[in-house]
Design a protein around this motif. Structure first.
Motif, mmCIF file in Angstrom:
data_model
loop_
_atom_site.group_PDB
_atom_site.id
_atom_site.type_symbol
_atom_site.label_atom_id
_atom_site.label_comp_id
_atom_site.label_asym_id
_atom_site.label_seq_id
_atom_site.Cartn_x
_atom_site.Cartn_y
_atom_site.Cartn_z
ATOM 1 N N ARG A 244 0.829 -1.211 0.000
ATOM 2 C CA ARG A 244 0.000 0.000 0.000
ATOM 3 C C ARG A 244 0.859 1.256 0.000
ATOM 4 N NH1 ARG A 244 -2.597 0.193 4.745
ATOM 5 N NH2 ARG A 244 -1.953 -1.813 5.609
ATOM 6 N N THR A 245 1.997 1.204 0.682
ATOM 7 C CA THR A 245 2.900 2.361 0.729
ATOM 8 C C THR A 245 3.541 2.617 -0.631
ATOM 9 O OG1 THR A 245 3.349 2.093 3.080
ATOM 10 C CG2 THR A 245 5.022 3.240 1.783
ATOM 11 N N MET A 266 4.263 11.127 2.669
ATOM 12 C CA MET A 266 4.534 9.756 3.106
ATOM 13 C C MET A 266 5.086 9.724 4.527
ATOM 14 S SD MET A 266 3.287 8.161 0.692
ATOM 15 C CE MET A 266 3.559 6.610 1.552
ATOM 16 N N GLU A 267 5.848 10.730 4.893
ATOM 17 C CA GLU A 267 6.353 10.801 6.260
ATOM 18 C C GLU A 267 5.205 10.949 7.253
ATOM 19 O OE1 GLU A 267 9.351 13.584 8.972
ATOM 20 O OE2 GLU A 267 9.298 13.810 6.805
ATOM 21 N N GLU A 268 4.210 11.722 6.888
ATOM 22 C CA GLU A 268 3.048 11.888 7.761
ATOM 23 C C GLU A 268 2.297 10.569 7.940
ATOM 24 O OE1 GLU A 268 0.858 14.969 5.854
ATOM 25 O OE2 GLU A 268 2.193 16.586 6.540
ATOM 26 N N GLU A 269 2.325 9.731 6.917
ATOM 27 C CA GLU A 269 1.580 8.468 6.968
ATOM 28 C C GLU A 269 2.373 7.334 7.599
ATOM 29 O OE1 GLU A 269 -0.076 7.413 3.179
ATOM 30 O OE2 GLU A 269 -0.753 9.459 2.754
ATOM 31 N N THR A 270 3.701 7.357 7.494
ATOM 32 C CA THR A 270 4.503 6.209 7.937
ATOM 33 C C THR A 270 5.587 6.555 8.945
ATOM 34 O OG1 THR A 270 6.162 6.428 6.160
ATOM 35 C CG2 THR A 270 4.172 5.161 5.653
ATOM 36 N N PRO A 280 8.569 2.961 5.824
ATOM 37 C CA PRO A 280 8.921 4.335 5.425
ATOM 38 C C PRO A 280 10.128 4.386 4.492
ATOM 39 C CG PRO A 280 9.402 3.985 7.744
ATOM 40 C CD PRO A 280 8.616 2.805 7.296
ATOM 41 N N ASN A 281 11.070 3.478 4.664
ATOM 42 C CA ASN A 281 12.225 3.463 3.771
ATOM 43 C C ASN A 281 11.839 3.028 2.364
ATOM 44 O OD1 ASN A 281 14.854 4.142 5.263
ATOM 45 N ND2 ASN A 281 13.824 2.787 6.704
ATOM 46 N N ALA A 282 10.862 2.138 2.247
ATOM 47 C CA ALA A 282 10.382 1.740 0.920
ATOM 48 C C ALA A 282 9.776 2.930 0.185
ATOM 49 C CB ALA A 282 9.364 0.619 1.042
ATOM 50 N N ALA A 283 9.135 3.836 0.923
ATOM 51 C CA ALA A 283 8.588 5.035 0.291
ATOM 52 C C ALA A 283 9.711 5.910 -0.256
ATOM 53 C CB ALA A 283 7.739 5.821 1.299
#
Length: 375
Positions: A244-245, A266-270, A280-283
């Motif tokens: 999903r990310t 993405m930082e806000e979400e993960t 978060p690293n995958a994002a």
């Protein structure tokens, strides 16, 4: 048999020159990306904003080469704390790669496949760690799994017993070699990566390894990074937070949102998961590959500027970008300082030639059953 009835000598599988160049590109890209991110590896301190402030003060934006060493003015401000190894991996000081676990595991994975073949077991992964990898050169989930192995535990207990790091990024950084040896076959690459990952990880930690291996394998036949990322998603559960990310990051890219705004979203979400967690690293990796637009330098520069686990993210994005463009497409400022040498804590491999490691990887890829024919 020959026409005379005499047995024939076994022949080594013929390597595809284009595939071999892409495999070398993967090795070089991984090492270069790792070296680029290593001085600023510590996501709780080296935020995106701090990294860019350092680059501005040292005159290195846009980032087109290894990080510059701190100038006297920067040192006097005492505002920046580079990793202790920075003197070995900043521009002008690099003479071969410095040692790092992101590269150790690629080497260990190569040795695993050469020793046990593609039918290796998770137990054999653990045995090889104990034989070839020093305990103090392991971290987080890998160190827990190593300790559990020495206590006599077997997989999957090695991953679950007293291990708070089960979904951290460690398994993902071990996965590239499975993609390099399965060119054009992302599902097979993901299956191999899973067998390795379950020694130390569960859940998204395992999916991260499968995704990285599949993306790397798909890059051999994909038209671009976007296609490789999309193809790789077919190798992990669609409902997983990792999948999903990656889809969410891709959707923000498709919407035309600038790179920095995508990472902020993405930082806000993960972000609450922590800077070493796989998701978060995958994002950050996904954004670097997409916004890199097929350019090797832009890809690893954006990925490292994205923060979090900078050396691991730079290594993975560099590997995929290196496969996409091949060794011949990587600009020389990234490859020449490496001097075709790699430092490693893996017993028997310190000082190995990068070209030789790539050649051995290409032989494995040529011998692997199945897989698509890379373009």
């Amino acid at each position: 048999m020959t026409p005379s009835g005499m047995p024939t000598e076994p022949t080594e599988p013929r390597k595809n020159p284009r595939t071999a160049d892409r495999i070398l590109g993967g090795w070089l890209g991984r090492i270069a990306g790792n070296m680029l991110g290593k001085p600023v590896e510590r996501g709780d301190y080296w935020t995106r904003e701090r990294i860019d402030r350092y680059l501005r003060l040292t005159g290195a934006l846009p980032l087109t080469d290894y990080l510059p060493e701190p100038t006297p003015d920067v040192v006097r401000t005492a505002e920046f704390e580079l990793r202790p190894e920075w003197r070995q991996c900043v521009r002008g000081r690099i003479h071969g790669s410095c040692r790092d676990d992101d590269i150790d595991y690629s080497i260990l994975g190569l040795h695993l496949l050469e020793t046990h073949g593609f039918g290796f077991t998770t137990e054999q992964v653990g045995e090889l760690w104990l034989l070839r990898l020093p305990y103090l050169q392991t971290f987080t989930a890998e160190r827990v799994a190593y300790r559990n192995l020495t206590a006599g535990l077997k997989p999957p207990l090695t991953a679950t017993y007293d291990n708070p790091y089960q979904e951290w990024i460690g398994a993902l950084i071990r996965a590239d070699v499975f993609g390099w040896t399965c060119p054009g076959d992302p599902r097979r690459a993901a299956s191999l990566a899973r067998r390795d990952a379950v020694l130390s990880h569960t859940g998204n930690g395992v999916y991260g390894a499968m995704w990285a291996a599949a993306t790397t394998a798909a890059a051999f036949t994909a038209a671009d990074a976007r296609e490789a990322l999309e193809t790789a998603l077919g190798s992990i559960p669609a409902s997983s937070r990792l999948a999903r990310t990656v889809r969410r990051t891709t959707a923000l890219y498709d919407s035309g949102l600038p790179w920095a705004d995508t990472l902020t979203a993405m930082e806000e979400e993960t972000g609450r998961l922590g800077w070493i967690h796989t998701v978060p690293n995958a994002a950050v990796i996904t954004a670097g590959l997409l916004y890199g637009g097929g350019d090797f330098t832009t890809t690893i520069a954006l990925t490292v500027r994205g923060g979090l686990d900078t050396d691991s993210n730079g290594a993975t994005a560099g590997s995929v970008a290196g496969v996409l463009c091949g060794a011949s497409g990587i600009p020389p400022q990234w490859t020449q300082p490496l001097e075709d040498r790699v430092r490693s804590a893996v017993f028997g491999f310190d000082g190995a030639r990068i070209g030789e490691l790539a050649d051995r990887t290409a032989r494995l890829a040529a011998a692997a059953p199945g897989g698509a024919t890379p373009r």
